[in-house]
Design a protein around this motif. Structure first.
Motif, PDB file in Angstrom:
ATOM      1  N   SER A  21     -34.784  21.731  -4.897  1.00  0.00           N
ATOM      2  CA  SER A  21     -35.701  22.464  -4.019  1.00  0.00           C
ATOM      3  C   SER A  21     -36.871  21.615  -3.557  1.00  0.00           C
ATOM      4  O   SER A  21     -37.334  21.741  -2.425  1.00  0.00           O
ATOM      5  CB  SER A  21     -36.213  23.719  -4.726  1.00  0.00           C
ATOM      6  N   THR A  22     -37.361  20.728  -4.432  1.00  0.00           N
ATOM      7  CA  THR A  22     -38.558  19.959  -4.072  1.00  0.00           C
ATOM      8  C   THR A  22     -38.264  18.575  -3.505  1.00  0.00           C
ATOM      9  O   THR A  22     -39.107  17.988  -2.848  1.00  0.00           O
ATOM     10  CB  THR A  22     -39.477  19.793  -5.300  1.00  0.00           C
ATOM     11  N   LYS A  28     -34.641  19.403  -0.664  1.00  0.00           N
ATOM     12  CA  LYS A  28     -34.906  20.635   0.085  1.00  0.00           C
ATOM     13  C   LYS A  28     -33.616  21.344   0.480  1.00  0.00           C
ATOM     14  O   LYS A  28     -33.407  21.697   1.638  1.00  0.00           O
ATOM     15  CB  LYS A  28     -35.752  20.328   1.323  1.00  0.00           C
ATOM     16  N   SER A  29     -32.751  21.533  -0.490  1.00  0.00           N
ATOM     17  CA  SER A  29     -31.501  22.255  -0.274  1.00  0.00           C
ATOM     18  C   SER A  29     -31.318  23.272  -1.391  1.00  0.00           C
ATOM     19  O   SER A  29     -31.747  23.057  -2.526  1.00  0.00           O
ATOM     20  CB  SER A  29     -30.311  21.293  -0.256  1.00  0.00           C
ATOM     21  N   HIS A  30     -30.650  24.367  -1.075  1.00  0.00           N
ATOM     22  CA  HIS A  30     -30.406  25.421  -2.062  1.00  0.00           C
ATOM     23  C   HIS A  30     -29.385  24.933  -3.098  1.00  0.00           C
ATOM     24  O   HIS A  30     -28.424  24.247  -2.739  1.00  0.00           O
ATOM     25  CB  HIS A  30     -29.884  26.680  -1.355  1.00  0.00           C
ATOM     26  N   PRO A  31     -29.563  25.305  -4.382  1.00  0.00           N
ATOM     27  CA  PRO A  31     -28.599  24.871  -5.408  1.00  0.00           C
ATOM     28  C   PRO A  31     -27.157  25.259  -5.098  1.00  0.00           C
ATOM     29  O   PRO A  31     -26.232  24.490  -5.389  1.00  0.00           O
ATOM     30  CB  PRO A  31     -29.108  25.582  -6.670  1.00  0.00           C
ATOM     31  N   PRO A  65     -32.676  22.982 -10.328  1.00  0.00           N
ATOM     32  CA  PRO A  65     -33.349  23.704  -9.232  1.00  0.00           C
ATOM     33  C   PRO A  65     -34.623  23.018  -8.757  1.00  0.00           C
ATOM     34  O   PRO A  65     -34.916  22.995  -7.567  1.00  0.00           O
ATOM     35  CB  PRO A  65     -33.654  25.076  -9.858  1.00  0.00           C
ATOM     36  N   ASN A 107     -35.237  23.476   6.846  1.00  0.00           N
ATOM     37  CA  ASN A 107     -36.067  23.152   5.680  1.00  0.00           C
ATOM     38  C   ASN A 107     -36.302  21.656   5.481  1.00  0.00           C
ATOM     39  O   ASN A 107     -37.066  21.251   4.603  1.00  0.00           O
ATOM     40  CB  ASN A 107     -35.421  23.719   4.406  1.00  0.00           C
TER      41      ASN A 107
END
Length: 368
Positions: A311-312, A315-318, A307, A367
């Protein structure tokens, strides 16, 4: 009416021509797949080496060419260190192969086989019936044949030759990617209309930034797993614990499938390293401890490392990444799973720069 028919016919011909061109282009990419792989690996090395090059130039005042050469030597040194790390294990396995006693091997496997059956309360008759029902005529031990060794050695030397060629190609390309950071960019600009050049330059800069963070995150992920696996194997008392831990951590580069393979390898090597000892009091407990270590490592990886990376960095959701990896794996196999996240990130950045007016693209890439 004739004009409308002509327009339809021209449209169909144009569509067929475009599809044919795309198919031919994809086929061409398929034929030069190894070259594209070299370029991709070289680009990754260039991304990882760029901070080292900048450090050498700004802090140690190295000239650019000397900084690039020093960076390449660092990579070569790391590779040589990894190979040296595996030499004791390879040497030990080679010695075991040269002194291999097939009768003794069959005897040891038979002992382990009966110990497992005795522990789980089954009998040879039950196993024979199961084998008969599944139409397996001979056991692996009975069918053991050393005729595969010459073929294996030929395959090994072929792979070694291809690896040497690939390694030289990757290092050669990486050198020029590091020396001239705009080399690939200038090559792509040839195919881009002039009014879109700024979009491409911006896309490449964003992709470089995102993927640099992503690969650094992957290195952090592998390092955490390596430490956990090493501690686990050292506690259990497995020989060559560091080498085995590194190898099994490296399997995690392959999403979802890699951890399963790495875990299976760790457990198998743990059991075989204690072959001949009592199954219920030695082999099974040690294998259980290793399994617990694997589970702890994977829990930390799944709920912290991954994660954090997704996320960092990209920049995509798991969940989004999970679906992308599964689809890429179904389409392109293991290689697709490995390159899914970097490729998906690059596509999102390019879509945002070139099609930002589209509502769907704007929401899809908000994002990035």
């Amino acid at each position: 009416m004739n004009q409308q028919a002509n327009n339809i016919a021209n449209g169909i011909l144009k569509a067929v021509g475009i599809i044919t061109g795309i198919v031919l282009l994809l086929y061409f990419f398929y034929l030069i797949g190894s070259v594209l792989a070299y370029l991709a690996i070289a680009a990754v090395l260039a991304l990882l080496g760029r901070p080292i090059k900048r450090f050498l130039q700004k802090r140690l005042k190295f000239p650019e060419t000397l900084a690039v050469i020093a960076t390449m030597f660092i990579f070569i040194g790391l590779l040589a260190g990894l190979i040296a790390l595996f030499i004791p294990l390879i040497s030990e396995q080679s010695k075991s192969l040269s002194l291999l006693d097939i009768d003794q091997l069959k005897s040891d496997l038979d002992v382990l086989y009966f110990e497992v059956m005795d522990y789980f309360g089954t009998t040879k008759a039950d196993v024979d019936e199961l084998i008969k029902e599944t139409e397996i005529e001979k056991s692996v031990v009975e069918g053991l044949d050393l005729n595969f060794i010459p073929d294996f050695l030929n395959s090994f030397f072929n792979i070694l030759s291809e690896f040497s060629i690939g390694l030289f190609s990757v290092l050669f390309i990486s050198f020029f990617f590091l020396k001239d950071s705009n080399l690939m960019q200038n090559g792509i600009l040839i195919f881009i209309p002039k009014e879109r050049e700024l979009n491409l330059v911006t896309s490449i800069e964003k992709i470089n930034s995102l993927l640099s963070r992503y690969f650094i995150g992957i290195l952090l992920q592998l390092s955490i797993l390596f430490v956990i696996y090493t501690i686990t194997l050292l506690i259990v008392g497995v020989e060559n614990a560091i080498v085995i831990a590194f190898l099994c951590a490296l399997f995690n580069i392959i999403p979802y499938v890699g951890p399963l393979v790495g875990g299976a390898v760790m457990i198998i090597l743990t059991m075989t390293s204690h072959l001949g000892m009592d199954f219920s009091s030695v082999i099974l407990p040690k294998a259980t401890y290793v399994l617990i270590g694997i589970v702890i490592g994977q829990l930390i990886d799944n709920f912290f490392s991954q994660p954090f990376i997704f996320s960092t960095s990209v920049k995509s959701h798991p969940l989004e990444i999970f679906l992308v990896i599964i689809i890429a794996g179904l389409l392109f196999g293991v290689v697709g799973m490995v390159v899914a996240v970097p490729g998906y990130t690059a596509i999102k950045v390019i879509l945002k720069e070139f099609l930002n007016d589209n509502k769907f693209v704007k929401k899809f890439t908000k994002n990035v």
